[in-house]
Design a protein around this motif. Structure first.
Motif, PDB file in Angstrom:
ATOM      1  N   ILE A 123     -10.258   0.495  -6.572  1.00  0.00           N
ATOM      2  CA  ILE A 123      -9.286  -0.027  -7.533  1.00  0.00           C
ATOM      3  C   ILE A 123      -8.308  -0.923  -6.802  1.00  0.00           C
ATOM      4  CG2 ILE A 123      -7.380   0.620  -9.067  1.00  0.00           C
ATOM      5  CD1 ILE A 123      -8.881   3.201  -9.665  1.00  0.00           C
ATOM      6  N   TRP A 124      -8.001  -2.053  -7.408  1.00  0.00           N
ATOM      7  CA  TRP A 124      -7.005  -2.950  -6.823  1.00  0.00           C
ATOM      8  C   TRP A 124      -5.616  -2.320  -6.910  1.00  0.00           C
ATOM      9  CZ3 TRP A 124      -8.627  -6.261  -3.633  1.00  0.00           C
ATOM     10  CH2 TRP A 124      -9.761  -7.041  -3.859  1.00  0.00           C
ATOM     11  N   GLY A 125      -4.880  -2.408  -5.831  1.00  0.00           N
ATOM     12  CA  GLY A 125      -3.483  -2.004  -5.818  1.00  0.00           C
ATOM     13  C   GLY A 125      -2.627  -3.239  -5.976  1.00  0.00           C
ATOM     14  N   VAL A 126      -2.266  -3.571  -7.213  1.00  0.00           N
ATOM     15  CA  VAL A 126      -1.551  -4.814  -7.484  1.00  0.00           C
ATOM     16  C   VAL A 126      -0.701  -4.640  -8.734  1.00  0.00           C
ATOM     17  CG1 VAL A 126      -3.397  -5.808  -8.916  1.00  0.00           C
ATOM     18  CG2 VAL A 126      -1.856  -7.338  -7.635  1.00  0.00           C
ATOM     19  N   SER A 127       0.422  -5.322  -8.776  1.00  0.00           N
ATOM     20  CA  SER A 127       1.303  -5.253  -9.935  1.00  0.00           C
ATOM     21  C   SER A 127       0.801  -6.181 -11.048  1.00  0.00           C
ATOM     22  CB  SER A 127       2.737  -5.618  -9.521  1.00  0.00           C
ATOM     23  OG  SER A 127       3.320  -4.578  -8.751  1.00  0.00           O
ATOM     24  N   ARG A 182      -9.821  16.359  -4.442  1.00  0.00           N
ATOM     25  CA  ARG A 182      -9.228  15.054  -4.802  1.00  0.00           C
ATOM     26  C   ARG A 182      -8.685  14.366  -3.548  1.00  0.00           C
ATOM     27  NH1 ARG A 182      -7.390  12.991  -9.703  1.00  0.00           N
ATOM     28  NH2 ARG A 182      -9.129  14.316 -10.386  1.00  0.00           N
ATOM     29  N   VAL A 183      -9.214  13.181  -3.246  1.00  0.00           N
ATOM     30  CA  VAL A 183      -8.770  12.407  -2.086  1.00  0.00           C
ATOM     31  C   VAL A 183      -8.518  10.974  -2.529  1.00  0.00           C
ATOM     32  CG1 VAL A 183      -9.315  11.596   0.234  1.00  0.00           C
ATOM     33  CG2 VAL A 183     -10.111  13.858  -0.506  1.00  0.00           C
ATOM     34  N   VAL A 184      -7.368  10.445  -2.142  1.00  0.00           N
ATOM     35  CA  VAL A 184      -7.024   9.045  -2.389  1.00  0.00           C
ATOM     36  C   VAL A 184      -6.949   8.354  -1.032  1.00  0.00           C
ATOM     37  CG1 VAL A 184      -5.395   7.444  -3.444  1.00  0.00           C
ATOM     38  CG2 VAL A 184      -5.677   9.756  -4.400  1.00  0.00           C
ATOM     39  N   LEU A 185      -7.765   7.318  -0.848  1.00  0.00           N
ATOM     40  CA  LEU A 185      -7.838   6.603   0.427  1.00  0.00           C
ATOM     41  C   LEU A 185      -7.190   5.227   0.291  1.00  0.00           C
ATOM     42  CD1 LEU A 185     -11.570   7.321   1.395  1.00  0.00           C
ATOM     43  CD2 LEU A 185      -9.529   8.569   2.154  1.00  0.00           C
ATOM     44  N   ALA A 186      -6.362   4.886   1.256  1.00  0.00           N
ATOM     45  CA  ALA A 186      -5.753   3.561   1.278  1.00  0.00           C
ATOM     46  C   ALA A 186      -6.729   2.574   1.902  1.00  0.00           C
ATOM     47  CB  ALA A 186      -4.444   3.578   2.054  1.00  0.00           C
ATOM     48  N   SER A 187      -7.344   1.746   1.060  1.00  0.00           N
ATOM     49  CA  SER A 187      -8.134   0.630   1.550  1.00  0.00           C
ATOM     50  C   SER A 187      -7.234  -0.610   1.545  1.00  0.00           C
ATOM     51  CB  SER A 187      -9.385   0.439   0.686  1.00  0.00           C
ATOM     52  OG  SER A 187     -10.208  -0.593   1.213  1.00  0.00           O
ATOM     53  N   SER A 188      -7.817  -1.778   1.507  1.00  0.00           N
ATOM     54  CA  SER A 188      -7.016  -2.994   1.635  1.00  0.00           C
ATOM     55  C   SER A 188      -7.739  -4.179   1.011  1.00  0.00           C
ATOM     56  CB  SER A 188      -6.749  -3.284   3.120  1.00  0.00           C
ATOM     57  OG  SER A 188      -6.219  -4.582   3.305  1.00  0.00           O
ATOM     58  N   ILE A 189      -6.979  -5.161   0.613  1.00  0.00           N
ATOM     59  CA  ILE A 189      -7.553  -6.424   0.148  1.00  0.00           C
ATOM     60  C   ILE A 189      -8.396  -7.066   1.243  1.00  0.00           C
ATOM     61  CG2 ILE A 189      -5.572  -7.842   0.849  1.00  0.00           C
ATOM     62  CD1 ILE A 189      -5.971  -9.456  -1.743  1.00  0.00           C
ATOM     63  N   HIS A 190      -8.127  -6.716   2.510  1.00  0.00           N
ATOM     64  CA  HIS A 190      -8.879  -7.303   3.619  1.00  0.00           C
ATOM     65  C   HIS A 190     -10.321  -6.806   3.683  1.00  0.00           C
ATOM     66  CE1 HIS A 190      -5.565  -9.516   5.357  1.00  0.00           C
ATOM     67  NE2 HIS A 190      -4.792  -8.459   5.165  1.00  0.00           N
ATOM     68  N   CYS A 198     -10.518   4.850  -3.811  1.00  0.00           N
ATOM     69  CA  CYS A 198     -10.126   3.928  -2.744  1.00  0.00           C
ATOM     70  C   CYS A 198      -9.251   2.837  -3.349  1.00  0.00           C
ATOM     71  CB  CYS A 198     -11.351   3.305  -2.088  1.00  0.00           C
ATOM     72  SG  CYS A 198     -12.465   4.489  -1.313  1.00  0.00           S
ATOM     73  N   LEU A 199      -8.036   2.729  -2.885  1.00  0.00           N
ATOM     74  CA  LEU A 199      -7.098   1.739  -3.405  1.00  0.00           C
ATOM     75  C   LEU A 199      -7.081   0.525  -2.489  1.00  0.00           C
ATOM     76  CD1 LEU A 199      -4.146   4.055  -4.455  1.00  0.00           C
ATOM     77  CD2 LEU A 199      -5.995   3.132  -5.872  1.00  0.00           C
ATOM     78  N   ARG A 200      -7.537  -0.592  -3.020  1.00  0.00           N
ATOM     79  CA  ARG A 200      -7.513  -1.840  -2.272  1.00  0.00           C
ATOM     80  C   ARG A 200      -6.120  -2.457  -2.402  1.00  0.00           C
ATOM     81  NH1 ARG A 200     -13.541  -4.340  -3.799  1.00  0.00           N
ATOM     82  NH2 ARG A 200     -14.630  -3.298  -2.059  1.00  0.00           N
ATOM     83  N   ILE A 201      -5.226  -1.994  -1.520  1.00  0.00           N
ATOM     84  CA  ILE A 201      -3.838  -2.433  -1.571  1.00  0.00           C
ATOM     85  C   ILE A 201      -3.781  -3.928  -1.259  1.00  0.00           C
ATOM     86  CG2 ILE A 201      -1.530  -2.069  -0.656  1.00  0.00           C
ATOM     87  CD1 ILE A 201      -2.653   0.371  -2.097  1.00  0.00           C
ATOM     88  N   ALA A 202      -3.102  -4.671  -2.110  1.00  0.00           N
ATOM     89  CA  ALA A 202      -3.027  -6.123  -1.916  1.00  0.00           C
ATOM     90  C   ALA A 202      -1.827  -6.466  -1.033  1.00  0.00           C
ATOM     91  CB  ALA A 202      -2.980  -6.824  -3.271  1.00  0.00           C
ATOM     92  N   SER A 203      -0.704  -6.869  -1.610  1.00  0.00           N
ATOM     93  CA  SER A 203       0.471  -7.280  -0.819  1.00  0.00           C
ATOM     94  C   SER A 203       1.645  -6.408  -1.224  1.00  0.00           C
ATOM     95  CB  SER A 203       0.793  -8.761  -1.057  1.00  0.00           C
ATOM     96  OG  SER A 203      -0.322  -9.567  -0.757  1.00  0.00           O
TER      97      SER A 203
END
Length: 358
Positions: free
Chosen positions: A241-245, A140-148, A198-203
């Motif tokens: 997956i989008w990382g957003v509230s 199991r690996v969770v990678l921090a991606s980005s909205i960019h 991969c979590l596409r972290i937004a803001s």
């Protein structure tokens, strides 16, 4: 570079029953029963960073144990074991990750920088972490991606939502590196069978920093919920997956998060009235034309051709330097979001580009 290892044990919580204590104070819902939760031993890279500081307390409260990894010691280890090593030091990673059953990979350069530095830290570093995880049998690996990674995707104008797996359209070299991070995650899933999210972290901020982030905000509490959901879901395969509230003004889809059990509880709307009131004296809080056109705020070392992308930009007579810096252009509309890592900024005043020394 030498590698030092702490002698303490990985930290945890004595009673997992207090997992709900980390929920946001404004939240009405509770986390799942602790008796149904999977508790993991997590190797967390980038442990000295601000995102790590946001999510570690929530992960500990949910019963996980954490081995923090970074090339510098964090201000607060939260009582966790800490391994000091660069993310590219594979021998040290082999030792640090041994005995873990999940990896959260946050390490990397978080802003625009020189390509060689981004390549080494963000792309080579991610490959090293994935390779070591595969060698050790960590599935199991969770990678921090980005909205960019998809920063040039247009903001929807028809009320639709941007899907979690929208194709990559990076708007920075940093965004290119995050697109590569996602590609590496896909490879290690398809070829070696790892479960990679991969979590596409937004803001991700304590609170929204401007009008644009009313749509893209990820609260610290929701960030902890998101990473925990990634650890709980059985056999996720490969996903972006989008990382957003749960923002009222949001335009990023929540479907990917819902599919893994992520239930965001925070909404940026409670900050909106105060923000717009403050914009009367600080117009830089308002969304720029660039913000309204593309989902990723622009961050670039070089001058960009705003006139080709944004109608009538050359007629605005505005400065494109970073609106968040205390410089001579403070308070004017910003489109470029140049980070403080560079020695100079390109800006536009009307049609004339100039080299601006901070």
């Amino acid at each position: 570079m030498g590698t030092s290892f702490s002698t303490g044990h990985a930290c945890g919580v004595a009673a997992a029953g207090n997992a709900h204590d980390y929920a946001h104070p404004h939240s009405a819902r509770r986390t799942r029963s602790p008796h149904l939760m999977t508790r993991r031993r997590i190797a967390l890279t980038g442990a000295a960073g601000s995102l790590a500081a946001d999510i570690i307390p929530g992960l500990l409260a949910r019963g996980h144990t954490i081995v923090g990894i970074d090339q510098r010691a964090p201000v607060d280890t939260f009582g966790c074991e800490f391994v000091e090593c660069p993310v590219n030091d594979r021998a040290a990673l082999l030792t640090a990750l041994r005995g873990c059953d999940a990896v959260i990979h946050l390490a990397g350069i978080p802003l625009e920088a020189e390509w060689a530095d981004i390549l080494r830290a963000n792309i080579d570093g991610t490959q090293a972490v994935l390779e070591v995880a595969e060698q050790l049998g960590i599935r199991r690996v969770v990678l921090a991606s980005s909205i960019h990674s998809a920063g040039f995707v247009p903001v929807p104008t028809d009320g639709s939502l941007v899907p979690d797996d929208v194709r990559v359209r990076p708007n920075t070299l940093y965004g290119v590196s995050k697109a590569a991070v996602e590609a590496l995650g896909s490879l290690y899933h398809d070829r070696f069978g790892l479960d990679v999210i991969c979590l596409r972290i937004a803001s991700r901020f304590a609170e929204p920093t401007g009008e644009r982030t009313l749509s893209t905000w990820l609260s610290p509490a929701d960030a902890a919920r998101l990473f925990d959901a990634c650890l709980q879901v059985p056999s996720p395969g490969f996903r972006t997956i989008w990382g957003v509230s749960a923002n009222t003004r949001g335009y990023l889809s929540a479907e990917g998060g819902a599919a893994i059990g992520f239930r965001p509880e925070d909404d940026s709307e409670r900050f909106a009235e105060r923000m717009f009131a403050a914009s009367d004296t600080d117009p830089s809080l308002l969304a720029s034309d660039w913000d309204r056109a593309y989902i990723g705020a622009f961050s670039a070392r070089r001058n960009h051709h705003a006139s080709a992308a944004i109608p009538h930009a050359l007629d605005l007579g505005i400065c494109y330097t970073d609106r968040n810096r205390n410089d001579r252009h403070r308070g004017q509309r910003c489109l470029c979001r140049t980070p403080p890592l560079q020695s100079f900024w390109w800006c536009r005043a009307g049609a004339r580009p100039e080299r601006y020394q901070p």
